[in-house]
Design an enzyme around this catalytic site. Sequence first.
Site, short mmCIF file in Angstrom:
data_model
loop_
_atom_site.label_atom_id
_atom_site.label_comp_id
_atom_site.label_asym_id
_atom_site.label_seq_id
_atom_site.Cartn_x
_atom_site.Cartn_y
_atom_site.Cartn_z
N LYS A 1 37.27 51.98 31.39
CA LYS A 1 36.94 53.21 32.20
C LYS A 1 36.77 54.00 30.92
O LYS A 1 36.13 54.62 30.04
CB LYS A 1 37.66 53.55 33.97
CG LYS A 1 36.78 55.03 34.10
CD LYS A 1 36.96 55.65 35.53
CE LYS A 1 37.17 54.64 36.91
NZ LYS A 1 37.72 55.11 37.46
N SER B 1 36.78 5.46 37.71
CA SER B 1 36.42 6.83 38.17
C SER B 1 38.07 7.64 38.36
O SER B 1 38.40 6.66 39.75
CB SER B 1 35.40 6.32 38.85
OG SER B 1 34.90 7.63 40.15
N ARG C 1 41.66 59.82 37.58
CA ARG C 1 41.70 58.53 37.39
C ARG C 1 41.88 57.53 36.91
O ARG C 1 42.62 57.40 35.57
CB ARG C 1 39.87 58.12 37.46
CG ARG C 1 38.96 59.45 38.18
CD ARG C 1 37.18 58.68 37.17
NE ARG C 1 36.40 60.31 37.41
CZ ARG C 1 35.93 59.93 38.52
NH1 ARG C 1 35.45 59.68 39.43
NH2 ARG C 1 35.58 61.23 38.28
N MET D 1 42.87 51.89 43.58
CA MET D 1 43.68 52.69 43.22
C MET D 1 42.95 54.28 43.11
O MET D 1 42.03 54.65 44.32
CB MET D 1 44.50 52.31 41.90
CG MET D 1 45.45 51.70 42.37
SD MET D 1 45.75 51.14 39.98
CE MET D 1 43.82 50.27 39.33
N GLY E 1 37.85 51.06 43.84
CA GLY E 1 38.36 52.42 44.68
C GLY E 1 39.83 50.93 45.40
O GLY E 1 40.72 51.92 46.31
N ARG F 1 29.65 50.81 33.51
CA ARG F 1 31.05 49.29 33.50
C ARG F 1 29.95 48.33 33.47
O ARG F 1 28.68 49.01 34.18
CB ARG F 1 31.95 49.96 34.94
CG ARG F 1 31.81 49.53 36.04
CD ARG F 1 32.65 49.59 36.97
NE ARG F 1 32.35 49.96 38.14
CZ ARG F 1 32.61 50.60 38.91
NH1 ARG F 1 33.91 50.85 38.79
NH2 ARG F 1 32.48 50.88 40.38
N CYS G 1 35.91 11.79 40.18
CA CYS G 1 35.04 11.72 41.23
C CYS G 1 36.18 12.43 42.86
O CYS G 1 35.33 12.88 44.40
CB CYS G 1 34.51 10.28 42.26
SG CYS G 1 35.87 9.34 42.64
N HIS H 1 31.01 51.01 49.49
CA HIS H 1 32.97 50.13 49.71
C HIS H 1 32.06 48.73 50.18
O HIS H 1 32.11 47.82 49.52
CB HIS H 1 34.12 50.92 50.52
CG HIS H 1 34.70 49.79 49.93
ND1 HIS H 1 34.92 49.21 51.17
CD2 HIS H 1 35.58 49.65 49.38
CE1 HIS H 1 35.72 47.90 50.67
NE2 HIS H 1 36.34 48.90 49.99
N TYR I 1 31.43 12.25 32.34
CA TYR I 1 31.23 12.79 33.88
C TYR I 1 31.60 13.39 34.47
O TYR I 1 33.39 13.19 34.85
CB TYR I 1 29.50 11.59 34.93
CG TYR I 1 30.35 10.72 35.72
CD1 TYR I 1 30.72 10.99 36.12
CD2 TYR I 1 29.93 9.58 34.85
CE1 TYR I 1 30.98 9.53 37.33
CE2 TYR I 1 30.90 8.05 35.61
CZ TYR I 1 31.03 8.42 36.87
OH TYR I 1 31.70 7.42 37.68
C1 PEP Z 1 40.06 10.23 45.46
O1 PEP Z 1 40.86 10.15 45.92
O2 PEP Z 1 39.86 11.77 44.70
C2 PEP Z 1 39.08 9.46 45.99
C3 PEP Z 1 37.99 10.70 45.14
O3 PEP Z 1 38.59 9.10 47.06
P1 PEP Z 1 39.27 9.66 48.60
O4 PEP Z 1 39.43 11.14 48.59
O5 PEP Z 1 37.98 9.11 49.35
O6 PEP Z 1 40.89 9.52 48.74
#
Ligand code: PEP
Length: 887
Positions: A24, A770, A94, A105, A103, A338, A838, A454, A858
Amino acid sequence: MDIEKLVYLFTEGNAQMKQLLGGKGANLSEMTGIGLPVPPGFIISTTACNQYYQKGDSLMEAVQAEVDEALAAVELMQGKKFGDPNNPLLLSVRSGAAVSMPGMMDTILNLGLNDQTVKGLAEVSGDERFALDCYRRFIQMYGDVVLKVDHAFFERVLERKKEEKGARDDTQLTSEDLKVLVEQYKGIVKTKASREFPQEPMDQLMESIRAVFDSWNNQRAIVYRKIHKIPDQLGTAINVQAMVFGNLGEDCATGVAFSRDPSTGESKLYGEFLVNAQGEDVVAGIRTPLPISQLEGLMPELYNQFHDISRRLETHYRDIQDIEFTIEKGRLFILQTRGGKRTARSAVKVAVDFVKEGILTRDEAVMRVEPEQIDQLLHRQIDPKAQLDFIAKGLPASPGAASGKVVFNADEAEKMNQQDEKVILVRPETTPDDIHGIVAAQGVLTSRGGMTSHAAVVARGMGKPCVCGCESLNIDLEKEVFSVDNVTYSKGDIISIDGGTGRVFVGEVPLIDIQLSGEFREILEWTDEIKSLGVRANADNPQDAKKAREFGAEGIGLCRTEHMFMAQDRLPIVQEMILSESEVERRKALDKLLPIQQEDFYGIFEAMQGLPVTIRLLDPPLHEFLPDSEELVEELVKLKLTGGSLEEIRAKQILLKKVKSLSEFNPMLGHRGCRLGIVYPEIYEMQVRAICQAAAKLSKEGKEVVPEIMIPLVGHAEELRIMRELTQQVALQVFSEQGITLDYKIGTMIELPRACVVADQIAEHAEFFSFGTNDLTQTTLGYSRDDAEGKFLHEYLAKKVIGENPFITLDREGVGPLVQMAAEKGRGLKPDIKLGICGEHGGDPDSIIFCHEVNLNYVSCSPFRVPIARLAAAQAKLGKKAGGYGD
Ligand code: PEP
Ligand code: MG
């Protein structure tokens, strides 16, 4: 001695000095610098706040010396003196930290008034009523903030006075009424705080400064910082500014407006104002304000001036602005600007529009949208085709739809949420003390307050649906009911709200999935041009695969085949397979599963034509497919007592024996993953056959399939070598049966620390890795996720033993180096090995930044997080660092 400067005039700062002057203060300085009409003032820096926390009261002398000097400069600019009984300078005090905490403080207005100066103010303003009104507000704020007298005591007296006078609004009270109120207020201070209300203006100022410093550590500020990951040691600055008055008559007003619509992003002024009102009246939600468009009719010149300033600020800051203004006797003053908090929809539209208007580059626009925030856009909405009658309509304060049980207070909302109940918090208005209730609720409904109240601001920030100012709602907090048109609804009744239209419904409403459209699609297309990380989805049925593709997934990174085993029509066959006493019997059951699995894979391959699909062979321990042993024991007892046939009893006994024999002390570390494939190769054979047959069928139909077969939980290279051989044999057999050739890949999950250490050996048998960071986190930390989350993780986070939940954000220090080592070892042996992740972390923006930094190919996440991951991946490429907290 410390000679660090603690106090800065607005003329001495600029927008870059946020850390020191707070957001501010830095913006007030910047606006002063570019010549906007800002009342003069000064800032007590965050350094002063931090030193106050180190040195305590002993710092206040140094602060006082610098305040004296700065105050003299402000007096000169205003031509008024602080404490002058004839023409007093009044101040606002303020808080303002580097990161906005709306809001959280405290604020004190009209500081400098006492029994003498109030007369001077009456004299110069020519309005005794106004002067007394300022005084009673000051006593209340000062009483509340500095002397810790609950504002309810003052409110009660005020309400009583209004009732006595039959006044609906404060403005209807006369000077005489206010004189009485002032005396009553001073009386409240005396009884509740055991001291007189201070008459010396400098004492008022210094005590207020101290109280604002203290408010940095009040409960609600602490909670807010925790939710928004704001470090506790930032400290707050304090802005002390000459007062201007929006309550000096009908040619005065005060308001708040956004330079663009914070809900939709539409390019038009958006906000509210109140004529003849002061300071917090608009945001407090006590009187329902008028939309800013009506200012144009009432005060056209001032409206135009404000409009121009808002455009100028927007271009200057290159961001949507949230601006507070006051009009004092026909003169416009800007009190604050802001970056405007906005919904995801608005954030996306404004970012794209700014590129089109030449204000931002594409890269900058992509950096402007918070990945977590766009989750809002992926939430479900009320089906527009549904014919629904709504019971009430308020303001559409924060989009999205929600259903839940009605609750009337924040504590209750929190309690019910802990019991997995979905609730809607219903209040006349909310205050910062309700924040935990808003966190716990699915949505918020208030009967008072506008789009900048608010409830509206907080709900938008959290991405929760909110309907505000729903005036037809009659709420009785004591009885815990509300009524609309003479129908009463009680605590626990289910209602739905639509924060996009402001409608309120009884019961649950039908919801629909969201489509990517317009600007959202456009900005995501830009992310694809920027990012180098691929984004895939974890999906194990054709519908999810289709959704993922629609959201821009570039393939499937994990198809968990066990989910297919769980479906009602398959479970009995799976159980038959598990209960088999011999391989021959097992194969018979597997033969029955084969065509069903093949259909599953066919559907997914078809949905993902042309894109890679990684299918993981069976992972969980077999007992997960069998009934619970305790339940079986109970059933067995019941059978015996009710005279069940010997055959039935025998069958149950066999089942129970098998369940017991498969039970494990620690299933997470037990007979699962490729260990199943080694011991029961026929299970994996069936799955590989199903995959290859499905792929062959599609291929013959002229459709492109890119199968990737993944072996879970490998720790030794030998495990993968054996499974690879099995896979290749089956594939070869299927393809020769079908008379085709088809490219496919074999790879493995890397989810055990050992696998990371020997990743070079494992890479010899893998075309891809993976990272299963769910299991890798469990096995590296020695936590079982369910036990940790159910038992101690919460405490660990509360006590800051660890900073983040390692199952949500990848543990960079512990798990990160293992991932990095495995990636390097894998690439060391096979430079073109494909690397992905994954685990759930694949959809977490901070973890995605890590994946970018260690050069994975990925990330793979749930379909609904694919757009978030695309954005996070682009931001990672543009240099965003993990763990940032935003303003
Ligand atoms: C993991 O272990 O990250 C995974 C993707 O397998 P799961 O969660 O199915 O064990
Ligand atoms: Mg796993």
